[in-house]
Each structure stands twice: as C-alpha cells, then as structure tokens.
Enzyme design. Structure first.
Site, PDB file in Angstrom:
ATOM      1  N   ASP A   1      42.531  32.661  47.499  1.00  0.00           N
ATOM      2  CA  ASP A   1      42.433  34.069  47.083  1.00  0.00           C
ATOM      3  C   ASP A   1      43.761  34.773  47.362  1.00  0.00           C
ATOM      4  OD1 ASP A   1      41.115  36.337  46.122  1.00  0.00           O
ATOM      5  OD2 ASP A   1      40.293  36.872  48.090  1.00  0.00           O
TER       6      ASP A   1
ATOM      7  N   SER B   1      32.519  44.501  45.755  1.00  0.00           N
ATOM      8  CA  SER B   1      31.383  44.603  46.680  1.00  0.00           C
ATOM      9  C   SER B   1      30.529  45.840  46.420  1.00  0.00           C
ATOM     10  CB  SER B   1      31.871  44.622  48.141  1.00  0.00           C
ATOM     11  OG  SER B   1      32.002  43.306  48.626  1.00  0.00           O
TER      12      SER B   1
ATOM     13  N   GLU C   1      47.041  37.960  38.294  1.00  0.00           N
ATOM     14  CA  GLU C   1      46.588  39.356  38.171  1.00  0.00           C
ATOM     15  C   GLU C   1      47.627  40.219  37.486  1.00  0.00           C
ATOM     16  OE1 GLU C   1      44.715  41.007  41.655  1.00  0.00           O
ATOM     17  OE2 GLU C   1      45.489  43.025  41.269  1.00  0.00           O
TER      18      GLU C   1
HETATM   19  O1  TD3 Z   1      39.876  39.217  46.888  1.00  0.00           O
HETATM   20  N1  TD3 Z   1      38.852  39.772  47.537  1.00  0.00           N
HETATM   21  C1  TD3 Z   1      38.557  39.372  48.912  1.00  0.00           C
HETATM   22  C2  TD3 Z   1      39.633  39.818  49.878  1.00  0.00           C
HETATM   23  C3  TD3 Z   1      39.684  41.318  50.041  1.00  0.00           C
HETATM   24  C4  TD3 Z   1      39.473  41.795  51.459  1.00  0.00           C
HETATM   25  O2  TD3 Z   1      38.182  42.368  51.643  1.00  0.00           O
HETATM   26  C5  TD3 Z   1      38.086  40.737  46.885  1.00  0.00           C
HETATM   27  O3  TD3 Z   1      38.422  41.134  45.794  1.00  0.00           O
HETATM   28  C6  TD3 Z   1      36.808  41.244  47.557  1.00  0.00           C
HETATM   29  O4  TD3 Z   1      36.641  42.629  47.411  1.00  0.00           O
HETATM   30  P1  TD3 Z   1      35.603  43.466  48.322  1.00  0.00           P
HETATM   31  O5  TD3 Z   1      35.027  44.514  47.406  1.00  0.00           O
HETATM   32  O6  TD3 Z   1      34.542  42.551  48.808  1.00  0.00           O
HETATM   33  O7  TD3 Z   1      36.406  44.083  49.447  1.00  0.00           O
HETATM   34 ZN    ZN Z   2      40.837  40.594  45.779  1.00  0.00          ZN
END
Ligand code: TD3
Ligand code: ZN
Length: 306
Positions: A80, A212, A132
């Site tokens: 990620d 989220s 992205e």
């Molecule tokens: O790429 N990620 C995970 C890492 C972000 C830190 O929380 C996301 O896009 C997850 O987003 P969300 O809404 O769960 O913070």
């Molecule tokens: Zn992210």
C-alpha cells in the site's frame, strides 16, 4: 490461495462488485481479515504499508503471505502506498502479488516516469501495479472550489496517465481522505467526476482510498471507554455502493479495523481489570475486527464471489 491483485480486480470490475483491501500489521488483524473473507466466501486483498513492513520486519510480511497461501479464498498481498522503486523491489522480493507506487505528490511527468519503471519491474515477475493520480489529503471544506478541482483527479489526465504507464488499476481522488476525520456531516463524494473517469478508462479497475465508514457505534464505544475521537466521520455506505456502480473495484479500509481493535481492547481492559493474558485482550479485538470486515464485504457485494 495466493493470486495477483489483477486476477481479483479484473473479475470484480467485469461483474460490478467491489473488493476490500484491508490493511494489516499483525497476526490478529490478518486472521480477522482472512477468517471473515472465508466465512463470506469472498476474495480479498491484504494490504501492508511500508510502515507495517518495517514495524513487523520481514517475517511479518512472510507470515501474511503464508496465511494468504493457506486461505480457502483468493487473496492478493499488496504493498500500500509504495513510496519508491526500491520499496517496490523489496516487496517483490518478499513475494507480494500486487504493489502500489504512489508518486501522486510529484508532478505529472515524474509520476508517469516513476510509475513506468515500477510497471516494468513488476511485469517481469507477474505482479500487478496500482498507481495514483490526483491528491487525497487536504480536501477540506474550507478549501475553495477551484482548489478542490486541482486536487481531485482530472479525468483526461487519468486517461493519459493510464495509457502511458500501462498500470493495472488506478487510484483516484474523488473526495475521500485517510483517517477517521473525513469531514463534517456526509463528506461530499464527486460521483460525476468518477463517471467521467470510468468512461474514459473502460474496464480499468479503479481504487478508492480513504473509504472507511467510521461506524459511529465504534466511535461512541471508544469514547465511553476512555478514548477521545470527537468529530470522527466516515464515508456513507450509499456513497460506497454508488462508487462501486461507478467503476470502483478496490476499496481500501484501514481506519475501521483500527477503531474495532481499539474499542474491543479498551472495553476488555476497563471491564475486566483482573485479566493480563494477551490472548484475552487481543482475542476479542480479533472478533470485533472480523465482524467489521464481514459487514464491509456485504456492503461491497463480494460475498459468495470466491
Ligand atoms: O491506503 N489506505 C490505508 C492506509 C491509510 C492509513 O489509515 C487507505 O486508503 C485506508 O483509508 P481509511 O479510510 O481506512 O483511513
Ligand atoms: Zn490509501
């Protein structure tokens, strides 16, 4: 079984459902994600950030990959927000089956050039690539409309970016942001912009970061058990459904699992002051996270698709 990100997302895009990419950084989170996916017969993506790999060392990453291999549903193990070519190479060497290179903070030409290098390396070993275009963070209510436009993904730019880089899936900025504070009320999601992007990139799985839901029930439980998460707000489930209809295939979720973990741990420690066995503290957290992942899988429409 361990599969590539594209194998999972190509089918999701074609059949019009979403697949969760859930972040993990320990054993209990990994188990919660995989147990929930198996219970729902859903494909899933296990995401690890560079920070998570660093936190757990190489053996955490190897454990996650082993767990994915053992799973009875298709699982991709994904890097990620990879920040560099070198970080991607380290993930490839560990055995990841999907990687993200995130140069969205750089200018367009740098983003194209760096992403192309990663595509060349990953392609050579059969690994899928996400990149992205547009900027996720900083899309706040006080930001002026024309500034917002500059931050969100430009559809024509997205099309050129995808053509020039040869990526497998594309993360877009349409109004979401990372973490538990996504705006006041119902954060605005630019579905019209998503529609334009999807029309210019037919068949390309699109990725929604910062997706989220921040369930208020969890926020309240955390705050009741001594936490302090005032004003936490997530993405409305209807916006997730609409986004999937609009071409989003991969939905990133980290914050919701952190909230579930924190609520359960806080409650156990507060309600059962006599316990000190780590399994009695982390076991309930695993159950709470599993419940959240199962709910997300239902929302995304990936249940029964394994
Ligand atoms: O790429 N990620 C995970 C890492 C972000 C830190 O929380 C996301 O896009 C997850 O987003 P969300 O809404 O769960 O913070
Ligand atoms: Zn992210």
């Amino acid at each position: 079984m361990l599969v590539t990100g594209l194998e999972i997302l190509k089918k999701a895009r074609e059949e019009g459902y979403g697949v969760g990419a859930f972040n993990t950084n320990n054993m209990e989170i990994t188990q919660a994600i995989l147990e929930a996916s198996e219970a729902k017969r859903s494909p899933v993506i296990l995401a690890m950030s560079e920070g998570a790999i660093k936190y757990g060392g190489g053996y955490l990453a190897r454990m996650v990959i082993e767990a994915a291999r053992d799973a009875r549903v298709p699982v991709a193990v994904h890097l990620d927000h990879g920040s560099s070519y070198e970080a991607v190479l380290r993930a490839l060497r560990l055995g990841f089956t999907s990687v993200m290179i995130d140069k969205s903070g750089e200018d367009f030409e740098t983003n194209v050039a760096e992403t192309k290098r990663v595509v060349a390396a990953a392609r050579a070993v059969g690994v899928s690539v996400e990149a992205e275009i547009g900027k996720l963070a900083g899309v706040e209510e006080h930001v002026a409309v024309d500034e917002k436009d500059a931050l969100l993904t430009n559809p024509r730019e997205a099309q050129i970016f995808a053509e020039r880089t040869g990526i497998d899936f594309l993360a877009v900025a349409i109004g979401t942001s990372h973490g538990p504070y996504k705006g006041k009320g119902r954060p605005f999601i630019d579905h019209a912009r998503l529609k334009e992007i999807a029309e210019l990139l037919p068949g390309m799985p699109l990725v929604l970061h910062g997706a989220s839901g921040v369930p208020q029930e969890l926020v309240e439980r955390i705050n009741r058990a001594g936490g302090n998460l005032k004003g936490a707000q997530g993405i409305h489930p209807d916006d997730i459904r609409l986004a999937i209809q609009g071409g989003i295939s991969k939905i990133n979720t980290d914050t919701d699992l952190r909230l579930a973990f924190t609520a359960a741990v806080r409650e156990v420690l507060m309600e059962k002051p006599e316990i000190f066995d780590p399994r009695k503290i982390l076991g309930p957290a695993r159950e709470e996270m599993k419940r959240v992942v199962m709910e997300r899988i239902e929302l995304f429409g990936s249940a029964g698709r394994a």
